[in-house]
Design a protein around this motif. Structure first.
Motif, mmCIF file in Angstrom:
data_model
loop_
_atom_site.group_PDB
_atom_site.id
_atom_site.type_symbol
_atom_site.label_atom_id
_atom_site.label_comp_id
_atom_site.label_asym_id
_atom_site.label_seq_id
_atom_site.Cartn_x
_atom_site.Cartn_y
_atom_site.Cartn_z
ATOM 1 N N ARG A 179 0.893 -1.173 0.053
ATOM 2 C CA ARG A 179 -0.002 0.050 -0.092
ATOM 3 C C ARG A 179 0.943 1.447 0.189
ATOM 4 O O ARG A 179 0.410 2.192 -0.671
ATOM 5 N N LYS A 228 3.676 1.561 -1.124
ATOM 6 C CA LYS A 228 4.313 1.629 -2.681
ATOM 7 C C LYS A 228 3.548 2.245 -3.267
ATOM 8 O O LYS A 228 3.640 3.139 -4.365
ATOM 9 N N HIS A 229 2.186 1.862 -3.478
ATOM 10 C CA HIS A 229 0.940 2.347 -4.610
ATOM 11 C C HIS A 229 0.612 3.815 -3.866
ATOM 12 O O HIS A 229 0.632 4.945 -4.757
ATOM 13 N N ASP A 230 0.234 3.947 -2.673
ATOM 14 C CA ASP A 230 -0.423 5.234 -2.361
ATOM 15 C C ASP A 230 0.518 6.209 -2.103
ATOM 16 O O ASP A 230 0.308 7.338 -2.423
ATOM 17 N N GLY A 242 4.574 5.902 -2.775
ATOM 18 C CA GLY A 242 5.609 5.677 -3.816
ATOM 19 C C GLY A 242 5.381 6.053 -5.402
ATOM 20 O O GLY A 242 5.800 6.679 -6.201
ATOM 21 N N LYS A 243 4.011 5.468 -5.689
ATOM 22 C CA LYS A 243 3.414 5.715 -7.133
ATOM 23 C C LYS A 243 3.118 7.169 -7.397
ATOM 24 O O LYS A 243 3.476 7.882 -8.265
ATOM 25 N N TYR A 244 2.477 7.713 -6.224
ATOM 26 C CA TYR A 244 1.905 9.158 -6.454
ATOM 27 C C TYR A 244 2.658 10.146 -6.029
ATOM 28 O O TYR A 244 2.452 11.456 -6.559
ATOM 29 N N PHE A 291 4.134 11.193 -9.533
ATOM 30 C CA PHE A 291 3.331 10.594 -10.317
ATOM 31 C C PHE A 291 3.211 11.602 -11.825
ATOM 32 O O PHE A 291 3.545 11.076 -12.941
ATOM 33 N N GLN A 292 3.223 12.916 -11.600
ATOM 34 C CA GLN A 292 3.241 13.951 -12.659
ATOM 35 C C GLN A 292 4.479 14.204 -13.019
ATOM 36 O O GLN A 292 4.525 14.480 -14.088
ATOM 37 N N ALA A 298 -1.226 16.735 -3.074
ATOM 38 C CA ALA A 298 -2.587 16.211 -3.428
ATOM 39 C C ALA A 298 -2.047 14.703 -3.856
ATOM 40 O O ALA A 298 -2.463 14.031 -4.666
ATOM 41 N N THR A 299 -1.104 14.183 -2.910
ATOM 42 C CA THR A 299 -0.540 12.630 -3.284
ATOM 43 C C THR A 299 -1.802 11.800 -3.279
ATOM 44 O O THR A 299 -1.723 10.788 -3.966
ATOM 45 N N ARG A 300 -2.708 12.102 -2.291
ATOM 46 C CA ARG A 300 -3.587 11.136 -2.236
ATOM 47 C C ARG A 300 -5.210 11.775 -2.619
ATOM 48 O O ARG A 300 -5.199 13.108 -2.089
ATOM 49 N N ARG A 301 -5.938 11.397 -3.353
ATOM 50 C CA ARG A 301 -7.133 12.269 -3.680
ATOM 51 C C ARG A 301 -8.155 11.017 -3.576
ATOM 52 O O ARG A 301 -8.048 10.234 -4.152
ATOM 53 N N GLY A 302 -9.266 11.650 -2.840
ATOM 54 C CA GLY A 302 -10.358 10.503 -2.469
ATOM 55 C C GLY A 302 -11.533 11.373 -2.026
ATOM 56 O O GLY A 302 -11.724 12.636 -2.075
ATOM 57 N N PRO A 303 -12.416 10.566 -1.457
ATOM 58 C CA PRO A 303 -13.704 11.226 -0.956
ATOM 59 C C PRO A 303 -13.148 12.147 0.173
ATOM 60 O O PRO A 303 -14.053 13.273 0.441
#
Lengths: 133, 542
Positions: free
Chosen positions: A7, A9-11, A13-15, A18-19, A42-47
């Motif tokens: 998680r 790595k995805h949430d 490391g990836k983001y 990202f851009q 805005a590494t994580r965007r969600g609700p």
């Protein structure tokens, strides 16, 4: 533990890069600033809205230093682990960049991009370390 | 240019792809399997490639695999692996649609989905920390792979699952010793496939010999196939080598096998069984090693039942592995790409090149190259290339035509359309874009009106989906009609369209209408309530 690292790595490391990863090396400052703002603030965007890189890491970090149990597992303490410390240090190196972007201050954009890549790489290493463990 | 569907719960990939790779057309992002299924349904086979994320942070009820009693942990697990579940759905409906999974192979293993390795047309990123260059290279690689296979002659294979299966089957059959039977209407490329696809792949060094049994006088068929010696029949003045001997070590293609008389069928069976041929009037047997390909437009099984085709010969022809080539009207999804394939031959013809040179000179279109585009939008000019545009209304007419002459008729229509469109504009004053040659609907209508089975095309009936996926309905209103009746008329048309679009797959319709394939029965019941007869609708699918 491996799921937790996956998680991260995805949430994170990836983001975290990202851009900026999509920009050419000679991208202009405006493009770079825009990409870094999206990646770091805005590494994580969600609700729940946009969450910056420091907060995303803080959420994961607590589970790695024994402050809270990982889901379905006992508490673990990886604070002495090299891979963990590498992520922690790399994220910490981004703290000034996050503050500058938030305030709209001047910033060494290329250095910040390097730090973002360092976080991403460190996350990969952390996942690899959990696989080896 | 590829038509790419992005399935992702976030806009990030879509934004970056549009910015970094504007040469492609993008659909989406769609954020769940339900939305993806709808989008693919609307696209009607035009999607070339899917970019699929793995982690979907979407409401639990939109997740594949979600059940009401699912715990938070289960929901999170479903979110983290949702892309893999979507991939499985994609594979069951679109087995040959290329999918780039936006994650590395290592991470998929982590998610306990090892079996995905064995699935064709699924591509993984080397590293899920993807950048524009690596993703563009991967897309290009997939495009090249598809393009090479599409372009490998002699016919246009297209991207439909049916044609891919035929190709694979023929590749296998070509290498074996058993006969190959090609069924298919006229103009579907049977002889082209025999000569340019099966024979070269058979590994045989002998000649390819083709015999059209429909054009040979019946009394000469046996001599033509098996050979004859002097005096074997009236007018036989010398020894003659038959087609079997000529094809020894190679391939013999017998077109229109249904025309063979019962007597000749018996002789053919004997050659197939013994591997030896005896010339008419001769006693000497000669060994022959021939790869036999037969083709017909007839139902040989029915001919066996009525006694005009030998059952033992039919069985000897390996009917279980027969290849059925679809009529062009059944390859609707390939039509746009088929235009490009059909145009290739035109582009190198002296007539076309001469006209094009005259047009360029008259209208001062400097540069070189020719482009083709079909659809509602008009691409921007590009380096002096002349753009042939089949606007949407022209495409509707092409799609609505029944193409009784199949690929042959289609290729001629496209060639004529391109040549006439170009020649019409040579002397016409041009006020707009001189690089643009439109193939007008009226021209297409005129060309199609000469087709043997042409019927006046009703514009509304020919009307297919608009770019937004909508289509028109026609309702006749009378003053005494109730609102309920009007609504049911519309619903009937809607359901009929859906039935045709999904090829009678009620599960797929239920997925679209009610969000789950499990409600297929409900959809079927609604058909009954509306008085729609499935048996009659099935006839429309034929």
């Amino acid at each position: 533990m491996r799921d937790h690292a996956a998680r991260i790595k995805h949430d994170l490391g990836k983001y975290v890069a990202f851009q900026v990863r999509w920009l050419d090396d000679d991208a202009d400052d405006e493009e770079l600033r825009e990409a870094l703002t999206a990646d770091l603030l805005a590494t994580r965007r969600g609700p729940e809205g946009q969450v910056d890189v420091l907060t995303v890491w803080a959420g994961f970090r607590a589970g790695l230093v024994g402050e809270q149990p990982l889901e379905g597992e006992l508490c673990v303490d990886w604070s002495d682990n090299e891979a963990f410390r590498a992520v922690d240090a790399a994220v910490e190196a981004l703290r000034p960049a996050v503050a500058s972007l938030r305030a709209g201050d001047a910033l060494d954009l290329r250095a910040a991009r390097g730090h973002a890549f360092a976080v991403a790489d460190a996350c990969k290493q952390l996942l690899a370390a959990t696989r080896d463990a | 240019m590829a038509d790419i569907l992005i399935i992702d719960d976030q806009d990030r990939y879509a934004e970056l792809c549009r910015r970094a790779m504007p040469e492609h057309r993008y659909r989406g992002p769609v954020r769940s399997w339900r939305e993806a299924a709808e989008s693919l349904g609307r696209a009607r086979g035009r999607v070339d490639l899917v970019l699929l994320d793995v982690h979907f942070d979407i409401p639990a009820e939109d997740l594949i695999g979600w059940e009401e009693e699912a715990s938070a942990k289960v929901v999170e697990r479903l979110q983290r692996t949702q892309g893999l579940l979507i991939l499985r759905e994609l594979r069951s409906r679109y087995p040959d649609l290329p999918v780039i999974l936006m994650t590395s192979r290592d991470d998929v293993r982590l998610e306990e989905a090892d079996d995905l390795d064995s699935i064709e047309f699924t591509y993984f990123l080397d590293d899920d920390y993807v950048d524009a260059r690596s993703l563009a290279a991967l897309i290009q690689g997939v495009e090249d792979q598809i393009g090479v296979r599409d372009a490998e002659g002699p016919i246009f294979w297209g991207r439909s699952l049916a044609m891919r299966r035929i190709r694979r089957r023929l590749e296998i059959l070509a290498q074996g010793r058993l006969p190959v039977v090609l069924f298919g209407p006229t103009g579907t490329g049977k002889s082209l496939l025999a000569r340019h696809f099966v024979h070269p792949r058979s590994g045989r060094t002998g000649s390819f010999v083709s015999v059209d049994l429909a054009t040979l006088p019946k009394e000469l068929v046996a001599a033509h196939l098996f050979g004859s010696v002097r005096g074997a029949y009236t007018g036989s003045v010398g020894d003659r080598t038959g087609a079997f001997e000529a094809a020894d070590g190679g391939t013999l293609f017998l077109d229109e096998i249904g025309n063979l008389s019962l007597e000749a069928q018996k002789m053919l069976l004997s050659v197939l069984q013994e591997g030896r041929v005896t010339r008419l009037g001769d006693l000497k047997e000669r060994p022959v090693d021939v790869k036999l390909i037969v083709a017909t437009n007839e139902d040989l099984k029915a001919r066996v039942r009525e006694g005009s085709f030998r059952a033992d010969l039919y069985m000897r022809l390996n009917p279980a592995a027969a290849v059925h080539l679809p009529a062009l009207r059944d390859r609707g999804h390939d039509l746009e790409r088929l235009i490009g394939h059909a145009m290739e031959r035109t582009l190198s013809s002296p007539a076309f090149l001469g006209l094009l040179a005259t047009y360029r000179s008259k209208h001062r279109v400097r540069g070189e190259g020719v482009r083709l585009h079909a659809g509602a939008d008009i691409p921007e000019p590009e380096d002096g290339a002349v753009l042939f545009l089949f606007p949407e209304r022209s495409m509707r007419l092409l799609r609505a035509h029944s193409w009784p002459g199949n690929l042959r008729e289609f290729a001629m229509t496209v060639e004529n359309a391109v040549l006439f469109a170009l020649s019409e504009l040579i002397d016409a004053p041009r006020t707009g874009r001189a690089d643009l040659i439109q193939v007008r609907p009226q021209l297409v209508r005129d060309l199609l009106s000469h087709s043997p089975e042409a019927e006046p095309v009703d514009e509304l009936d020919a009307e297919e989906e608009a770019p937004d996926g909508s289509w028109p309905v026609r309702v006749h209103l009378r003053p005494q009609d109730t609102l309920n009746k009007v609504a049911q008329d519309c619903e009937r048309q809607y359901f009929t369209r859906l039935y045709l679009r999904y090829q009678g797959d009620f599960a797929a319709m239920a997925q679209l209408l009610l969000g789950s394939e499990e409600h297929a029965r409900k959809v079927q019941l609604r058909f009954n309530q509306l008085g729609l007869k499935v048996r009659e609708l099935k006839e429309l699918l034929r």
